[in-house]
Design an enzyme around this catalytic site. Structure first.
Site, PDB file in Angstrom:
ATOM      1  N   GLU A   4       0.834  -1.196   0.000  1.00 23.58           N
ATOM      2  CA  GLU A   4       0.000   0.000   0.000  1.00 23.58           C
ATOM      3  C   GLU A   4       0.875   1.256   0.000  1.00 23.58           C
ATOM      4  OE1 GLU A   4      -3.937   1.648   2.281  1.00 23.58           O
ATOM      5  OE2 GLU A   4      -2.471   0.581   3.497  1.00 23.58           O
ATOM      6  N   VAL A  79      -1.692  -1.911  17.822  1.00 15.14           N
ATOM      7  CA  VAL A  79      -1.701  -1.232  19.119  1.00 15.14           C
ATOM      8  C   VAL A  79      -1.910  -2.244  20.238  1.00 15.14           C
ATOM      9  CG1 VAL A  79      -2.888   0.497  20.536  1.00 15.14           C
ATOM     10  CG2 VAL A  79      -2.556   0.905  18.080  1.00 15.14           C
ATOM     11  N   GLY A 102      -4.767  -0.659   4.808  1.00 12.38           N
ATOM     12  CA  GLY A 102      -4.912  -1.934   4.100  1.00 12.38           C
ATOM     13  C   GLY A 102      -4.575  -3.132   4.956  1.00 12.38           C
TER      14      GLY A 102
END
Length: 199
Positions: A4, A79, A102
Protein backbone atom coordinates in the site's frame (compact mmCIF):
# COMPACT_ATOMS: atom_id res chain seq x y z
CA UNK A 1 7.25 -5.26 -3.46
CA UNK A 2 3.47 -5.05 -3.62
CA UNK A 3 2.60 -2.60 -0.86
CA UNK A 4 0.00 0.00 0.00
CA UNK A 5 2.82 2.40 0.94
CA UNK A 6 6.21 2.79 -0.75
CA UNK A 7 8.87 4.10 1.65
CA UNK A 8 12.52 5.16 1.76
CA UNK A 9 13.76 1.69 2.77
CA UNK A 10 12.51 0.22 -0.51
CA UNK A 11 14.72 2.65 -2.45
CA UNK A 12 17.83 1.57 -0.55
CA UNK A 13 17.01 -2.11 -1.08
CA UNK A 14 16.29 -1.62 -4.78
CA UNK A 15 19.54 0.28 -5.29
CA UNK A 16 21.40 -2.53 -3.52
CA UNK A 17 19.86 -5.05 -5.93
CA UNK A 18 17.78 -6.75 -3.22
CA UNK A 19 14.43 -5.83 -4.78
CA UNK A 20 14.05 -6.78 -8.44
CA UNK A 21 10.51 -8.14 -8.74
CA UNK A 22 11.87 -10.91 -10.94
CA UNK A 23 9.74 -13.61 -9.30
CA UNK A 24 6.43 -11.76 -9.09
CA UNK A 25 3.35 -13.43 -10.57
CA UNK A 26 1.85 -10.03 -11.43
CA UNK A 27 3.67 -6.92 -12.64
CA UNK A 28 6.96 -8.79 -12.90
CA UNK A 29 9.97 -6.54 -12.51
CA UNK A 30 8.00 -3.71 -10.95
CA UNK A 31 7.37 -2.57 -7.39
CA UNK A 32 3.67 -1.77 -7.02
CA UNK A 33 2.21 0.67 -4.50
CA UNK A 34 -0.83 2.85 -3.87
CA UNK A 35 1.04 5.85 -2.42
CA UNK A 36 4.57 6.85 -1.50
CA UNK A 37 5.82 8.83 1.49
CA UNK A 38 9.38 9.65 2.42
CA UNK A 39 12.29 11.90 1.65
CA UNK A 40 13.29 13.67 -1.54
CA UNK A 41 15.45 10.70 -2.57
CA UNK A 42 12.33 8.53 -2.69
CA UNK A 43 10.45 11.00 -4.90
CA UNK A 44 13.44 11.37 -7.21
CA UNK A 45 13.71 7.58 -7.43
CA UNK A 46 10.08 6.93 -8.36
CA UNK A 47 9.81 9.84 -10.84
CA UNK A 48 9.38 8.31 -14.32
CA UNK A 49 10.98 5.07 -13.08
CA UNK A 50 9.57 2.05 -14.95
CA UNK A 51 10.71 -0.25 -12.12
CA UNK A 52 7.94 1.13 -9.92
CA UNK A 53 4.22 1.43 -10.53
CA UNK A 54 1.64 3.46 -8.63
CA UNK A 55 -1.81 1.93 -8.94
CA UNK A 56 -5.30 2.57 -7.53
CA UNK A 57 -5.79 1.37 -3.97
CA UNK A 58 -8.70 -0.88 -5.02
CA UNK A 59 -6.17 -2.85 -7.10
CA UNK A 60 -3.16 -2.75 -4.77
CA UNK A 61 -5.19 -3.69 -1.68
CA UNK A 62 -7.42 -6.29 -3.33
CA UNK A 63 -6.98 -9.51 -1.35
CA UNK A 64 -7.26 -11.65 -4.50
CA UNK A 65 -4.49 -9.64 -6.22
CA UNK A 66 -2.29 -10.01 -3.14
CA UNK A 67 -3.07 -13.73 -2.90
CA UNK A 68 -2.10 -14.24 -6.56
CA UNK A 69 1.54 -13.77 -5.48
CA UNK A 70 2.95 -17.04 -4.14
CA UNK A 71 4.86 -16.84 -0.85
CA UNK A 72 3.51 -13.36 -0.15
CA UNK A 73 4.70 -11.87 3.14
CA UNK A 74 2.70 -9.09 4.80
CA UNK A 75 4.00 -7.20 7.83
CA UNK A 76 1.77 -4.90 9.88
CA UNK A 77 1.93 -3.22 13.27
CA UNK A 78 -0.76 -3.07 15.95
CA UNK A 79 -1.70 -1.23 19.12
CA UNK A 80 -3.21 -4.15 21.07
CA UNK A 81 -3.86 -7.88 20.75
CA UNK A 82 -6.18 -9.82 23.05
CA UNK A 83 -5.87 -13.42 24.21
CA UNK A 84 -8.20 -14.67 21.47
CA UNK A 85 -6.03 -13.02 18.80
CA UNK A 86 -8.17 -10.01 17.95
CA UNK A 87 -6.02 -7.20 16.56
CA UNK A 88 -6.78 -3.53 17.35
CA UNK A 89 -4.60 -1.29 15.21
CA UNK A 90 -6.71 1.85 14.95
CA UNK A 91 -7.32 2.90 18.53
CA UNK A 92 -6.33 2.47 22.15
CA UNK A 93 -9.75 2.11 23.67
CA UNK A 94 -11.73 5.09 22.39
CA UNK A 95 -8.58 7.13 21.61
CA UNK A 96 -8.29 7.19 17.83
CA UNK A 97 -4.76 6.61 16.50
CA UNK A 98 -5.01 5.58 12.85
CA UNK A 99 -7.29 4.36 10.13
CA UNK A 100 -7.63 0.74 9.08
CA UNK A 101 -5.54 1.28 5.97
CA UNK A 102 -4.91 -1.93 4.10
CA UNK A 103 -4.05 -4.05 7.13
CA UNK A 104 -6.96 -6.51 6.84
CA UNK A 105 -6.58 -6.68 3.03
CA UNK A 106 -2.93 -7.68 3.35
CA UNK A 107 -3.60 -10.07 6.25
CA UNK A 108 -6.25 -11.87 4.19
CA UNK A 109 -4.25 -11.77 0.96
CA UNK A 110 -1.10 -13.19 2.54
CA UNK A 111 -3.14 -15.78 4.44
CA UNK A 112 -4.64 -17.00 1.14
CA UNK A 113 -1.38 -16.82 -0.84
CA UNK A 114 0.21 -20.20 -1.64
CA UNK A 115 3.02 -20.35 0.94
CA UNK A 116 2.14 -16.86 2.18
CA UNK A 117 2.56 -15.58 5.71
CA UNK A 118 1.01 -12.64 7.51
CA UNK A 119 2.86 -11.09 10.43
CA UNK A 120 1.32 -8.77 13.02
CA UNK A 121 4.13 -7.17 15.00
CA UNK A 122 4.25 -5.01 18.10
CA UNK A 123 6.34 -4.31 21.14
CA UNK A 124 5.03 -6.25 24.12
CA UNK A 125 4.60 -3.07 26.17
CA UNK A 126 3.97 0.65 25.80
CA UNK A 127 5.25 3.32 28.15
CA UNK A 128 2.69 5.43 30.00
CA UNK A 129 3.15 9.16 30.65
CA UNK A 130 4.26 8.39 34.23
CA UNK A 131 7.01 6.07 32.94
CA UNK A 132 5.28 2.84 33.90
CA UNK A 133 4.75 0.06 31.38
CA UNK A 134 1.44 -1.33 30.18
CA UNK A 135 1.04 -4.54 28.25
CA UNK A 136 -0.05 -4.39 24.61
CA UNK A 137 -1.27 -7.95 25.06
CA UNK A 138 -4.56 -7.74 26.93
CA UNK A 139 -7.11 -10.26 28.22
CA UNK A 140 -9.68 -8.38 26.09
CA UNK A 141 -9.30 -5.38 23.81
CA UNK A 142 -9.60 -2.14 25.79
CA UNK A 143 -13.25 -1.09 25.94
CA UNK A 144 -14.14 0.96 22.89
CA UNK A 145 -11.20 -0.41 20.92
CA UNK A 146 -11.64 -0.97 17.17
CA UNK A 147 -10.92 -4.45 15.82
CA UNK A 148 -8.87 -4.19 12.63
CA UNK A 149 -8.09 -7.87 11.96
CA UNK A 150 -10.14 -10.75 13.28
CA UNK A 151 -8.85 -13.56 15.44
CA UNK A 152 -9.62 -16.16 12.78
CA UNK A 153 -7.19 -14.48 10.37
CA UNK A 154 -4.27 -13.79 12.71
CA UNK A 155 -1.43 -15.93 11.37
CA UNK A 156 1.88 -14.97 13.00
CA UNK A 157 2.15 -12.69 16.02
CA UNK A 158 5.58 -11.21 16.80
CA UNK A 159 6.97 -9.30 19.79
CA UNK A 160 10.52 -8.90 21.06
CA UNK A 161 9.92 -12.16 22.98
CA UNK A 162 9.44 -14.29 19.90
CA UNK A 163 6.96 -15.34 17.27
CA UNK A 164 3.94 -17.65 17.34
CA UNK A 165 2.07 -19.25 14.45
CA UNK A 166 -1.55 -19.11 15.60
CA UNK A 167 -3.14 -20.65 12.52
CA UNK A 168 -5.43 -23.54 13.43
CA UNK A 169 -4.87 -23.37 17.20
CA UNK A 170 -7.72 -23.86 19.65
CA UNK A 171 -8.75 -20.92 21.84
CA UNK A 172 -6.70 -22.07 24.84
CA UNK A 173 -3.66 -22.96 22.69
CA UNK A 174 -3.85 -19.56 21.06
CA UNK A 175 -4.06 -17.77 24.43
CA UNK A 176 -1.11 -19.77 25.76
CA UNK A 177 1.02 -18.88 22.72
CA UNK A 178 0.05 -15.19 22.91
CA UNK A 179 0.85 -15.01 26.64
CA UNK A 180 4.28 -16.45 25.81
CA UNK A 181 4.93 -13.32 23.70
CA UNK A 182 3.96 -10.89 26.49
CA UNK A 183 6.46 -9.10 28.71
CA UNK A 184 7.38 -11.50 31.55
CA UNK A 185 6.12 -9.03 34.17
CA UNK A 186 2.57 -9.39 32.82
CA UNK A 187 2.37 -13.11 32.07
CA UNK A 188 1.09 -14.34 35.44
CA UNK A 189 -1.71 -11.78 35.45
CA UNK A 190 -2.62 -12.70 31.85
CA UNK A 191 -2.78 -16.37 32.85
CA UNK A 192 -5.07 -15.47 35.76
CA UNK A 193 -7.28 -13.35 33.51
CA UNK A 194 -7.45 -16.14 30.92
CA UNK A 195 -8.73 -18.43 33.65
CA UNK A 196 -11.28 -15.85 34.78
CA UNK A 197 -12.51 -15.57 31.18
CA UNK A 198 -12.92 -19.34 30.92
CA UNK A 199 -10.25 -19.70 28.27
Amino acid sequence: VHSEMYVDAFVAMAEAGKITGSRKALNRGRSVFAFAAGGQKLYDYIHQNRAVMAAPVDYVNAADVIAAHDNFISINNTVEVDLTGQVASESAGTRHISGAGGQLDFVLGAYRSQGGKSFICCSSTAQCKDGSLKSRIKPTITEGGVITATRSNLHYLVTEYGMANLKGLSTWQRAEAIIGLAHPDFREELIRQAGALGI
